[in-house]
Design a protein around this motif. Structure first.
Motif, PDB file in Angstrom:
ATOM      1  N   ALA A 241      33.821  26.964  42.196  1.00 16.29           N
ATOM      2  CA  ALA A 241      34.982  26.381  41.518  1.00 16.29           C
ATOM      3  C   ALA A 241      36.093  27.406  41.358  1.00 16.29           C
ATOM      4  CB  ALA A 241      34.562  25.827  40.154  1.00 16.29           C
ATOM      5  N   LEU A 242      35.742  28.644  41.045  1.00 16.68           N
ATOM      6  CA  LEU A 242      36.746  29.697  40.922  1.00 16.68           C
ATOM      7  C   LEU A 242      37.383  30.018  42.271  1.00 16.68           C
ATOM      8  CD1 LEU A 242      34.996  32.151  38.427  1.00 16.68           C
ATOM      9  CD2 LEU A 242      37.161  30.963  38.061  1.00 16.68           C
ATOM     10  N   ARG A 243      36.574  30.065  43.314  1.00 16.59           N
ATOM     11  CA  ARG A 243      37.115  30.384  44.635  1.00 16.59           C
ATOM     12  C   ARG A 243      38.059  29.285  45.127  1.00 16.59           C
ATOM     13  NH1 ARG A 243      31.548  33.008  47.188  1.00 16.59           N
ATOM     14  NH2 ARG A 243      32.010  35.153  46.558  1.00 16.59           N
ATOM     15  N   ARG A 244      37.768  28.041  44.768  1.00 18.49           N
ATOM     16  CA  ARG A 244      38.673  26.962  45.156  1.00 18.49           C
ATOM     17  C   ARG A 244      40.038  27.124  44.509  1.00 18.49           C
ATOM     18  NH1 ARG A 244      33.909  23.673  44.854  1.00 18.49           N
ATOM     19  NH2 ARG A 244      34.414  23.120  42.690  1.00 18.49           N
ATOM     20  N   GLU A 245      40.058  27.801  43.374  1.00 17.59           N
ATOM     21  CA  GLU A 245      41.334  28.065  42.701  1.00 17.59           C
ATOM     22  C   GLU A 245      41.975  29.361  43.182  1.00 17.59           C
ATOM     23  OE1 GLU A 245      41.257  27.812  38.469  1.00 17.59           O
ATOM     24  OE2 GLU A 245      41.097  25.624  38.520  1.00 17.59           O
ATOM     25  N   GLY A 246      41.358  30.007  44.144  1.00 20.72           N
ATOM     26  CA  GLY A 246      41.943  31.211  44.714  1.00 20.72           C
ATOM     27  C   GLY A 246      41.520  32.507  44.061  1.00 20.72           C
ATOM     28  N   PHE A 247      40.510  32.468  43.170  1.00 17.48           N
ATOM     29  CA  PHE A 247      40.080  33.695  42.494  1.00 17.48           C
ATOM     30  C   PHE A 247      39.047  34.416  43.352  1.00 17.48           C
ATOM     31  CE2 PHE A 247      37.497  36.202  39.570  1.00 17.48           C
ATOM     32  CZ  PHE A 247      38.473  36.865  38.843  1.00 17.48           C
ATOM     33  N   GLN A 248      39.355  35.659  43.733  1.00 18.25           N
ATOM     34  CA  GLN A 248      38.465  36.495  44.525  1.00 18.25           C
ATOM     35  C   GLN A 248      38.205  37.791  43.760  1.00 18.25           C
ATOM     36  OE1 GLN A 248      36.915  35.606  47.255  1.00 18.25           O
ATOM     37  NE2 GLN A 248      37.992  33.653  47.525  1.00 18.25           N
ATOM     38  N   PRO A 249      37.010  37.959  43.211  1.00 16.83           N
ATOM     39  CA  PRO A 249      36.759  39.136  42.362  1.00 16.83           C
ATOM     40  C   PRO A 249      36.587  40.425  43.145  1.00 16.83           C
ATOM     41  CG  PRO A 249      34.766  37.811  42.577  1.00 16.83           C
ATOM     42  CD  PRO A 249      35.863  37.039  43.260  1.00 16.83           C
ATOM     43  N   ASP A 250      37.005  41.513  42.519  1.00 21.32           N
ATOM     44  CA  ASP A 250      36.784  42.858  43.051  1.00 21.32           C
ATOM     45  C   ASP A 250      35.581  43.531  42.405  1.00 21.32           C
ATOM     46  OD1 ASP A 250      39.231  42.915  44.655  1.00 21.32           O
ATOM     47  OD2 ASP A 250      40.272  43.028  42.719  1.00 21.32           O
ATOM     48  N   LEU A 251      35.251  43.098  41.191  1.00 16.27           N
ATOM     49  CA  LEU A 251      34.200  43.764  40.414  1.00 16.27           C
ATOM     50  C   LEU A 251      33.533  42.732  39.510  1.00 16.27           C
ATOM     51  CD1 LEU A 251      34.363  47.219  38.704  1.00 16.27           C
ATOM     52  CD2 LEU A 251      33.778  45.245  37.294  1.00 16.27           C
TER      53      LEU A 251
END
Length: 374
Positions: free
Chosen positions: A86-96
C-alpha cells in the motif's frame, strides 16, 4: 548536505483498535522523526475483519493492517507485506528500516534488504529467562542484524549487551511535547498539596499497593495533602487495595484513562509526582512531570537515576515504604514550588527537536556507506 532519508518505521507495539494507548511513546518518536525525515509507519494487528487503514498523524503517514489470525506468523507476515505494498502504491520507497521493539515485528524485518536501526523499550531484557529458548534465539538474531540499537536508557542498554546484543548502541530516550507539558502560569490556588500518580496501575510492575501503604503511613502523621491516583488499570481493584492499606477516602481520589491534554492539565494542578515501581526503563510520565515543573519522588530503579537528579526530586530504594513515606514528608515540608520551571536538562534530553535531530544524524551515519556520503 546529504538528502533527507526515507524511513520505514515498523512497530511491534502501536496504538490500534484493541488498545489506543499501546506504544503511544513509539508513535511520539515516529511523529517527531517525520518532521526531520520523510517517514511512514507500518503496524499489523489481528482483528475479526481484514482491512488496510492509511491515515496521517501530523507529518507521519501511518498504515495499520488488520488481519484475520488464521495461522499466527504467516497471517502476520502477509499483513505487513500488504501494508508495504500500500505504501509503495503511494510512491513511498524506504531507504532505512527503523524497528521499534524487536519482537515480534523484527521477524519480518529479518527478511528485508534495508539497513536497520532498532529502538528498544522492553523491560523484559532485565529478566530474559521469562522467554522460551527459541524466542531468546530469535530476539538475538533480530538485534544483531541492526546497524545500531537505540535503547531508551543506558540501564536497558547494559541489559541488552548482557543478553547478547553485540551491535553498536546509541541511547536515545523518549520524547516530551513541551508545547503541551509546560509549567502552570500564575499563582497556585490555596488548599492541600496534591500528589499525583499516573500509570498502568499494574501492581506487579508499579507497586501500587506499596505506594498506597506508604501514603497511608504518611496520612496518619499529617493531613496537609491528598493523593490523585489513576490511569489505565482496574480502578475497583485499586479502591480495594486502598481499603486494605487503611487509606481514608478523604485522603485520595482516583481517575481513569486520560488524553495527553488532560494529563498535562492535571499535572499543572498538582504539586508533586510519585512513582514507586519495581522496575522501569525511562518512564515518559516522569519526563512529562519534569517538563511541567513537578518535583519527583520515585524509586531508584532502571534508567530513572539517569535523568532524575537532586534538582528534579528524590529517589528511594524500591519497595522501601518507610523511606517513601519519609521522602514524601520532606517534599511536603518544602511546600509548593511557585513559580514552577521545567527541568533544564529536558531541552537536550527529551525535547522534540533534540530527539528528532539525534535520530536524523544517526540515519545519516548508517546510510553514509550506502550513499557514499562522508
Amino acid at each position: 548536505m546529504p538528502p533527507k532519508p526515507h524511513i520505514l518505521h515498523l512497530a511491534s507495539w502501536y496504538p490500534g483498535r484493541k488498545d489506543p494507548r499501546l506504544g503511544n511513546f513509539i508513535q511520539r518518536h515516529a511523529e517527531v522523526i517525520a518532521r526531520h525525515c520523510s517517514s511512514a509507519l507500518l503496524y499489523a494487528e489481528p482483528a475479526e475483519a481484514a482491512s488496510v487503514e492509511l491515515k496521517w498523524h501530523g507529518s507521519l503517514r501511518e498504515v495499520r493492517v488488520y488481519y484475520r489470525k488464521k495461522r499466527p506468523w504467516i497471517s502476520y507476515r502477509r499483513a505487513l507485506y500488504r501494508g508495504l505494498q500500500a505504501l509503495r502504491r503511494e510512491g513511498f520507497q524506504p531507504d532505512l528500516l527503523h524497528l521499534h521493539v524487536a519482537f515480534p515485528a523484527g521477524l519480518w524485518a529479518l527478511e528485508q534488504r534495508l539497513p536497520m536501526v532498532i529502538s528498544e523499550h522492553h523491560s523484559g531484557y532485565h529478566t530474559p529467562d521469562q522467554w522460551p529458548t527459541w524466542e531468546r534465539f530469535i530476539r538475538r538474531a533480530i538485534l544483531n542484524k541492526a546497524a545500531f540499537i537505540c535503547p531508551v536508557s543506558d540501564h536497558l542498554g547494559e541489559a541488552l549487551r548482557y543478553f547478547g546484543a553485540a551491535r553498536p548502541q546509541k541511547t536515545i530516550g523518549n520524547v516530551v511535547d513541551d508545547r503541551l507539558f509546560h509549567p502552570p502560569k500564575g499563582s497556585r490556588p490555596a488548599g492541600r498539596m496534591r500528589l499525583m500518580h499516573l500509570s498502568s496501575l499494574a501492581d506487579q510492575w508499579k507497586n501500587i499497593r506499596g505506594l498506597l501503604r506508604a501514603v497511608a503511613q504518611l496520612y496518619q502523621r499529617r493531613r496537609d495533602f491528598e493523593l490523585w491516583l489513576g490511569g489505565d488499570g482496574n480502578l475497583e481493584q485499586v479502591k480495594r487495595w486502598a481499603a486494605e492499606a487503611q487509606l481514608p477516602e478523604e485522603a485520595w481520589r482516583c481517575f481513569g484513562p486520560l488524553k495527553p491534554q488532560e494529563v498535562a492539565a492535571m499535572m499543572r494542578k498538582c504539586d508533586g509526582f510519585v512513582l514507586f515501581s519495581h522496575t522501569e526503563n525511562q518512564p515518559v510520565v516522569l519526563l512529562e512531570a519534569m517538563s511541567t515543573g513537578l518535583p519527583i519522588v520515585s524509586s531508584d530503579v532502571g534508567g530513572i537515576p539517569e535523568f532524575v537528579d537532586e534538582k528534579a526530586g528524590q529517589l528511594v530504594a524500591a519497595g522501601d515504604e518507610a523511606a517513601l513515606a519519609e521522602a514524601l514528608a520532606q517534599w511536603l515540608d518544602k511546600g509548593p514550588v511557585c513559580p514552577r520551571e521545567s527541568h533544564p536538562a529536558l531541552a537536550s534530553l527529551a525535547s522534540e527537536e533534540a530527539v528528532g535531530a539525534s535520530f536524523e544524524r544517526l540515519y545519516q551515519q548508517v546510510l553514509a556507506p550506502e550513499t557514499g556520503a562522508g
